[in-house]
Design a protein around this motif. Sequence first.
Motif, PDB file in Angstrom:
ATOM      1  N   ASP A  34      53.525 -29.491   9.458  1.00 58.00           N
ATOM      2  CA  ASP A  34      52.180 -29.141   9.925  1.00 58.00           C
ATOM      3  C   ASP A  34      51.797 -29.934  11.163  1.00 58.00           C
ATOM      4  O   ASP A  34      50.945 -29.504  11.949  1.00 58.00           O
ATOM      5  N   LEU A  35      52.431 -31.097  11.366  1.00 67.56           N
ATOM      6  CA  LEU A  35      52.112 -31.953  12.508  1.00 67.56           C
ATOM      7  C   LEU A  35      53.191 -31.928  13.585  1.00 67.56           C
ATOM      8  O   LEU A  35      52.905 -32.169  14.764  1.00 67.56           O
ATOM      9  N   CYS A  36      54.423 -31.654  13.191  1.00 67.19           N
ATOM     10  CA  CYS A  36      55.528 -31.725  14.144  1.00 67.19           C
ATOM     11  C   CYS A  36      56.357 -30.447  14.101  1.00 67.19           C
ATOM     12  O   CYS A  36      56.997 -30.150  13.090  1.00 67.19           O
ATOM     13  N   GLN A  37      56.344 -29.715  15.198  1.00 64.94           N
ATOM     14  CA  GLN A  37      57.215 -28.549  15.322  1.00 64.94           C
ATOM     15  C   GLN A  37      58.629 -29.032  15.648  1.00 64.94           C
ATOM     16  O   GLN A  37      58.813 -29.884  16.507  1.00 64.94           O
ATOM     17  N   PHE A  38      59.613 -28.474  14.954  1.00 64.29           N
ATOM     18  CA  PHE A  38      60.990 -28.948  15.115  1.00 64.29           C
ATOM     19  C   PHE A  38      61.883 -27.753  15.432  1.00 64.29           C
ATOM     20  O   PHE A  38      62.000 -26.819  14.640  1.00 64.29           O
ATOM     21  N   HIS A  39      62.525 -27.783  16.607  1.00 66.27           N
ATOM     22  CA  HIS A  39      63.363 -26.672  17.044  1.00 66.27           C
ATOM     23  C   HIS A  39      64.766 -27.189  17.372  1.00 66.27           C
ATOM     24  O   HIS A  39      64.952 -27.925  18.332  1.00 66.27           O
ATOM     25  N   THR A  40      65.723 -26.836  16.542  1.00 66.29           N
ATOM     26  CA  THR A  40      67.112 -27.186  16.794  1.00 66.29           C
ATOM     27  C   THR A  40      67.775 -26.020  17.507  1.00 66.29           C
ATOM     28  O   THR A  40      68.018 -24.975  16.907  1.00 66.29           O
ATOM     29  N   MET A  41      68.065 -26.199  18.788  1.00 66.87           N
ATOM     30  CA  MET A  41      68.524 -25.096  19.626  1.00 66.87           C
ATOM     31  C   MET A  41      70.013 -25.177  19.941  1.00 66.87           C
ATOM     32  O   MET A  41      70.617 -24.184  20.349  1.00 66.87           O
ATOM     33  N   GLY A  42      70.619 -26.343  19.767  1.00 65.74           N
ATOM     34  CA  GLY A  42      72.032 -26.489  20.077  1.00 65.74           C
ATOM     35  C   GLY A  42      72.914 -26.009  18.946  1.00 65.74           C
ATOM     36  O   GLY A  42      72.446 -25.729  17.839  1.00 65.74           O
ATOM     37  N   GLU A  43      74.207 -25.940  19.230  1.00 60.93           N
ATOM     38  CA  GLU A  43      75.176 -25.527  18.219  1.00 60.93           C
ATOM     39  C   GLU A  43      76.273 -26.570  18.041  1.00 60.93           C
ATOM     40  O   GLU A  43      77.356 -26.276  17.567  1.00 60.93           O
ATOM     41  N   GLY A  44      75.969 -27.800  18.404  1.00 60.35           N
ATOM     42  CA  GLY A  44      76.964 -28.859  18.291  1.00 60.35           C
ATOM     43  C   GLY A  44      77.338 -29.393  19.662  1.00 60.35           C
ATOM     44  O   GLY A  44      76.868 -28.930  20.689  1.00 60.35           O
ATOM     45  N   PHE A  45      78.185 -30.413  19.662  1.00 60.46           N
ATOM     46  CA  PHE A  45      78.617 -31.007  20.914  1.00 60.46           C
ATOM     47  C   PHE A  45      79.565 -30.063  21.667  1.00 60.46           C
ATOM     48  O   PHE A  45      80.202 -29.198  21.074  1.00 60.46           O
ATOM     49  N   THR A  46      79.654 -30.257  22.963  1.00 62.44           N
ATOM     50  CA  THR A  46      80.420 -29.339  23.803  1.00 62.44           C
ATOM     51  C   THR A  46      81.884 -29.254  23.370  1.00 62.44           C
ATOM     52  O   THR A  46      82.508 -28.199  23.490  1.00 62.44           O
ATOM     53  N   ASP A  93      82.874 -29.351  20.398  1.00 59.92           N
ATOM     54  CA  ASP A  93      82.927 -28.551  19.174  1.00 59.92           C
ATOM     55  C   ASP A  93      82.903 -27.060  19.486  1.00 59.92           C
ATOM     56  O   ASP A  93      83.656 -26.270  18.910  1.00 59.92           O
ATOM     57  N   THR A  94      82.015 -26.654  20.389  1.00 57.30           N
ATOM     58  CA  THR A  94      81.848 -25.233  20.665  1.00 57.30           C
ATOM     59  C   THR A  94      82.987 -24.677  21.515  1.00 57.30           C
ATOM     60  O   THR A  94      83.432 -23.548  21.324  1.00 57.30           O
ATOM     61  N   GLN A  95      83.445 -25.474  22.495  1.00 59.50           N
ATOM     62  CA  GLN A  95      84.534 -25.074  23.394  1.00 59.50           C
ATOM     63  C   GLN A  95      84.245 -23.723  24.076  1.00 59.50           C
ATOM     64  O   GLN A  95      85.144 -22.922  24.334  1.00 59.50           O
ATOM     65  N   ASP A  96      82.973 -23.491  24.358  1.00 61.20           N
ATOM     66  CA  ASP A  96      82.545 -22.233  24.977  1.00 61.20           C
ATOM     67  C   ASP A  96      81.446 -22.570  25.971  1.00 61.20           C
ATOM     68  O   ASP A  96      80.264 -22.629  25.622  1.00 61.20           O
ATOM     69  N   LYS A  97      81.835 -22.791  27.229  1.00 61.29           N
ATOM     70  CA  LYS A  97      80.881 -23.249  28.246  1.00 61.29           C
ATOM     71  C   LYS A  97      79.753 -22.259  28.454  1.00 61.29           C
ATOM     72  O   LYS A  97      78.586 -22.644  28.563  1.00 61.29           O
ATOM     73  N   ALA A  98      80.098 -20.981  28.526  1.00 66.52           N
ATOM     74  CA  ALA A  98      79.061 -19.973  28.763  1.00 66.52           C
ATOM     75  C   ALA A  98      78.031 -19.987  27.648  1.00 66.52           C
ATOM     76  O   ALA A  98      76.822 -19.884  27.897  1.00 66.52           O
ATOM     77  N   ARG A  99      78.493 -20.115  26.411  1.00 65.77           N
ATOM     78  CA  ARG A  99      77.581 -20.171  25.270  1.00 65.77           C
ATOM     79  C   ARG A  99      76.745 -21.451  25.302  1.00 65.77           C
ATOM     80  O   ARG A  99      75.550 -21.431  25.015  1.00 65.77           O
ATOM     81  N   ASP A 100      77.363 -22.572  25.678  1.00 65.83           N
ATOM     82  CA  ASP A 100      76.629 -23.838  25.788  1.00 65.83           C
ATOM     83  C   ASP A 100      75.505 -23.734  26.814  1.00 65.83           C
ATOM     84  O   ASP A 100      74.390 -24.218  26.585  1.00 65.83           O
ATOM     85  N   ILE A 101      75.808 -23.124  27.958  1.00 68.72           N
ATOM     86  CA  ILE A 101      74.797 -22.958  29.004  1.00 68.72           C
ATOM     87  C   ILE A 101      73.666 -22.072  28.506  1.00 68.72           C
ATOM     88  O   ILE A 101      72.484 -22.366  28.709  1.00 68.72           O
ATOM     89  N   GLU A 102      74.027 -20.995  27.835  1.00 70.94           N
ATOM     90  CA  GLU A 102      73.026 -20.069  27.295  1.00 70.94           C
ATOM     91  C   GLU A 102      72.098 -20.779  26.311  1.00 70.94           C
ATOM     92  O   GLU A 102      70.874 -20.618  26.366  1.00 70.94           O
ATOM     93  N   MET A 103      72.670 -21.597  25.432  1.00 73.72           N
ATOM     94  CA  MET A 103      71.866 -22.306  24.438  1.00 73.72           C
ATOM     95  C   MET A 103      71.010 -23.390  25.089  1.00 73.72           C
ATOM     96  O   MET A 103      69.865 -23.615  24.689  1.00 73.72           O
ATOM     97  N   ALA A 104      71.559 -24.061  26.108  1.00 70.12           N
ATOM     98  CA  ALA A 104      70.787 -25.090  26.813  1.00 70.12           C
ATOM     99  C   ALA A 104      69.598 -24.474  27.526  1.00 70.12           C
ATOM    100  O   ALA A 104      68.488 -25.029  27.515  1.00 70.12           O
ATOM    101  N   GLN A 105      69.796 -23.323  28.134  1.00 69.46           N
ATOM    102  CA  GLN A 105      68.710 -22.632  28.826  1.00 69.46           C
ATOM    103  C   GLN A 105      67.639 -22.175  27.827  1.00 69.46           C
ATOM    104  O   GLN A 105      66.437 -22.269  28.105  1.00 69.46           O
TER     105      GLN A 105
END
Length: 214
Positions: free
Chosen positions: A97-109, A111-123
Amino acid sequence: MSERGKITDGMSEEELNARHAEKMAKKKVAREKIMATKTGEKGLVIVHTGKGKGKSSAAFGMIFRHIAHGKPCAVVQFIKGAMSTGERDLILKHFSDLCQFHTMGEGFTWDTQDKARDIEMAQAAWEKAKEMIRDERNSMVLLDEINIAIRYDYLDVNEVIAFLEAEKPAMTHVVLTGRNAKDELIEFADLVTEMEMLKHPFRSGVKAQIGVEF
């Protein structure tokens, strides 16, 4: 023996205590004189960087201070999406109720090994971050590990700075964590802390542990 030792040598306990009290009284006067000139308030841009442990931990300490004072705040996580953390679980369970929490990443770079996806998630995380910062109800917004996204050029540091300069509400604090903060961001920020690593158990074969790292 030092000069200080020569001066106090032979003094009684009462005399030593009186000398200490006099010294502290002078320090108190000097401190109060300095503090009297510090009257301004503003929303700070705060950067936690460096190779040492504790960047996110210190930032979450400030988030929990806001929660304790009943001040609305928000967290946007840019990288740490693949694992559960104590901070996230506690906030979502008890303080949503006091803190909105948004986890937008999918792990460390690595781990994902997908630069395009990392950029998309960062944006996507940056768009959510801008939304949270623009909302003047939020007294503080934590952008956890955004420095990593900037380091890999998933986000443009100049765009981040330009947004903070132009659109951050005057009394909103924004905290940006992650190692290797860009020089431009360090120059722009109001408060910068660099965590220096002197020792770390990982080097001795100890893995990240619940309650310490996450």
